[in-house]
Motif scaffolding. Structure first.
Motif, short mmCIF file in Angstrom:
data_model
loop_
_atom_site.label_atom_id
_atom_site.label_comp_id
_atom_site.label_asym_id
_atom_site.label_seq_id
_atom_site.Cartn_x
_atom_site.Cartn_y
_atom_site.Cartn_z
N MET A 1 -3.16 -13.22 2.81
CA MET A 1 -1.97 -13.80 3.40
C MET A 1 -0.89 -14.03 2.34
SD MET A 1 -2.58 -13.75 6.56
CE MET A 1 -1.25 -14.62 7.29
N LYS A 2 -1.30 -14.14 1.10
CA LYS A 2 -0.33 -14.34 0.02
C LYS A 2 0.66 -13.18 -0.02
CE LYS A 2 -0.11 -14.94 -4.97
NZ LYS A 2 -0.89 -14.98 -6.21
N ILE A 3 0.17 -11.96 0.12
CA ILE A 3 1.05 -10.79 0.09
C ILE A 3 2.00 -10.82 1.29
CG2 ILE A 3 1.11 -8.27 0.28
CD1 ILE A 3 -1.54 -8.25 -1.28
N ALA A 4 1.49 -11.23 2.45
CA ALA A 4 2.33 -11.29 3.64
C ALA A 4 3.48 -12.28 3.44
CB ALA A 4 1.50 -11.69 4.86
N VAL A 5 3.21 -13.39 2.78
CA VAL A 5 4.25 -14.38 2.50
C VAL A 5 5.24 -13.82 1.48
CG1 VAL A 5 4.70 -16.66 1.51
CG2 VAL A 5 2.79 -16.34 3.09
N GLU A 6 4.72 -13.19 0.43
CA GLU A 6 5.59 -12.61 -0.59
C GLU A 6 6.51 -11.54 -0.02
OE1 GLU A 6 3.01 -11.11 -3.63
OE2 GLU A 6 2.48 -13.11 -4.36
N LYS A 7 5.99 -10.74 0.91
CA LYS A 7 6.77 -9.66 1.51
C LYS A 7 7.60 -10.14 2.70
CE LYS A 7 5.19 -6.52 -1.25
NZ LYS A 7 6.00 -5.84 -2.21
N LYS A 8 7.51 -11.44 3.01
CA LYS A 8 8.26 -12.07 4.09
C LYS A 8 8.04 -11.37 5.43
CE LYS A 8 11.67 -13.70 0.84
NZ LYS A 8 13.03 -13.64 0.35
N LEU A 9 6.77 -11.12 5.73
CA LEU A 9 6.43 -10.49 7.00
C LEU A 9 6.53 -11.51 8.13
CD1 LEU A 9 3.27 -8.44 5.95
CD2 LEU A 9 5.63 -7.64 6.13
N SER A 10 6.89 -11.03 9.30
CA SER A 10 6.94 -11.91 10.47
C SER A 10 5.52 -12.18 10.94
CB SER A 10 7.75 -11.27 11.59
OG SER A 10 7.02 -10.22 12.19
N SER A 11 5.35 -13.16 11.82
CA SER A 11 4.02 -13.50 12.30
C SER A 11 3.37 -12.34 13.04
CB SER A 11 4.07 -14.74 13.19
OG SER A 11 4.86 -14.48 14.33
N LEU A 12 4.17 -11.48 13.65
CA LEU A 12 3.62 -10.32 14.37
C LEU A 12 3.09 -9.26 13.42
CD1 LEU A 12 6.31 -9.87 17.16
CD2 LEU A 12 4.03 -10.87 17.38
N GLU A 13 3.55 -9.26 12.18
CA GLU A 13 3.14 -8.27 11.20
C GLU A 13 1.93 -8.71 10.37
OE1 GLU A 13 7.23 -6.08 9.96
OE2 GLU A 13 7.09 -8.21 9.43
N LYS A 14 1.51 -9.96 10.53
CA LYS A 14 0.40 -10.50 9.75
C LYS A 14 -0.89 -10.39 10.55
CE LYS A 14 3.41 -13.94 7.69
NZ LYS A 14 3.74 -15.37 7.68
N PRO A 15 -1.93 -9.79 9.98
CA PRO A 15 -3.20 -9.73 10.71
C PRO A 15 -3.81 -11.12 10.83
CG PRO A 15 -3.46 -8.89 8.48
CD PRO A 15 -2.01 -9.16 8.68
N LYS A 16 -4.32 -11.42 11.98
CA LYS A 16 -4.97 -12.71 12.19
C LYS A 16 -6.47 -12.60 12.03
CE LYS A 16 -1.37 -14.48 15.14
NZ LYS A 16 -1.00 -15.07 16.39
N GLU A 17 -6.99 -11.40 12.22
CA GLU A 17 -8.42 -11.15 12.11
C GLU A 17 -8.60 -9.67 11.81
OE1 GLU A 17 -12.27 -12.71 12.25
OE2 GLU A 17 -10.41 -13.80 12.54
N PHE A 18 -9.64 -9.32 11.07
CA PHE A 18 -9.93 -7.92 10.81
C PHE A 18 -11.42 -7.74 10.63
CE2 PHE A 18 -9.17 -9.73 6.66
CZ PHE A 18 -10.15 -9.17 5.87
N MET A 19 -11.85 -6.49 10.67
CA MET A 19 -13.26 -6.16 10.58
C MET A 19 -13.44 -5.02 9.58
SD MET A 19 -15.40 -4.38 13.61
CE MET A 19 -15.36 -2.69 13.08
N LEU A 20 -14.50 -5.08 8.81
CA LEU A 20 -14.85 -3.98 7.91
C LEU A 20 -16.01 -3.22 8.55
CD1 LEU A 20 -14.79 -5.82 4.47
CD2 LEU A 20 -12.99 -4.45 5.52
N TRP A 21 -15.92 -1.90 8.50
CA TRP A 21 -16.95 -1.06 9.08
C TRP A 21 -17.45 -0.13 8.00
CZ3 TRP A 21 -16.83 3.90 12.20
CH2 TRP A 21 -17.95 4.02 13.00
N SER A 22 -18.74 -0.05 7.80
CA SER A 22 -19.29 0.70 6.67
C SER A 22 -19.32 2.22 6.88
CB SER A 22 -20.70 0.21 6.35
OG SER A 22 -21.53 0.39 7.47
N GLU A 23 -19.28 2.68 8.11
CA GLU A 23 -19.35 4.11 8.38
C GLU A 23 -17.95 4.74 8.35
OE1 GLU A 23 -21.00 7.07 11.90
OE2 GLU A 23 -21.55 4.96 11.90
N LEU A 24 -17.82 5.91 7.73
CA LEU A 24 -16.54 6.59 7.69
C LEU A 24 -16.19 7.18 9.05
CD1 LEU A 24 -16.92 8.59 4.35
CD2 LEU A 24 -15.63 6.50 4.73
#
Length: 66
Positions: A1-24
């Motif tokens: 979130m630090k980068i999102a604040v530094e880049k002054k992203l709007s709330s719609l541009e900031k991910p609220k949740e994400f998932m990592l998936w190990s398979e390509l």
């Protein structure tokens, strides 16, 4: 979130949740085409449980803030 604040992203541009998936994503697992484009409908079906779970987490967090 630090980068999102530094880049002054709007709330719609900031991910609220994400998932990592190990398979390509690959042609073999049917997530991309032979031209390496994402098969969106296949990805949506494949990841529906995870997507739904992320929305539930976000909704619960927003409900707790209110």
């Amino acid at each position: 979130m630090k980068i999102a604040v530094e880049k002054k992203l709007s709330s719609l541009e900031k991910p609220k949740e994400f998932m990592l998936w190990s398979e390509l994503f690959s042609i073999e697992n049917n997530l991309i085409t032979s031209t390496f484009k994402l098969k969106r409908n296949v990805a949506k079906t494949t990841f529906k449980p995870q997507i739904d779970a992320m929305y539930q987490v976000v909704q619960a967090a927003e409900a707790n803030r209110a």
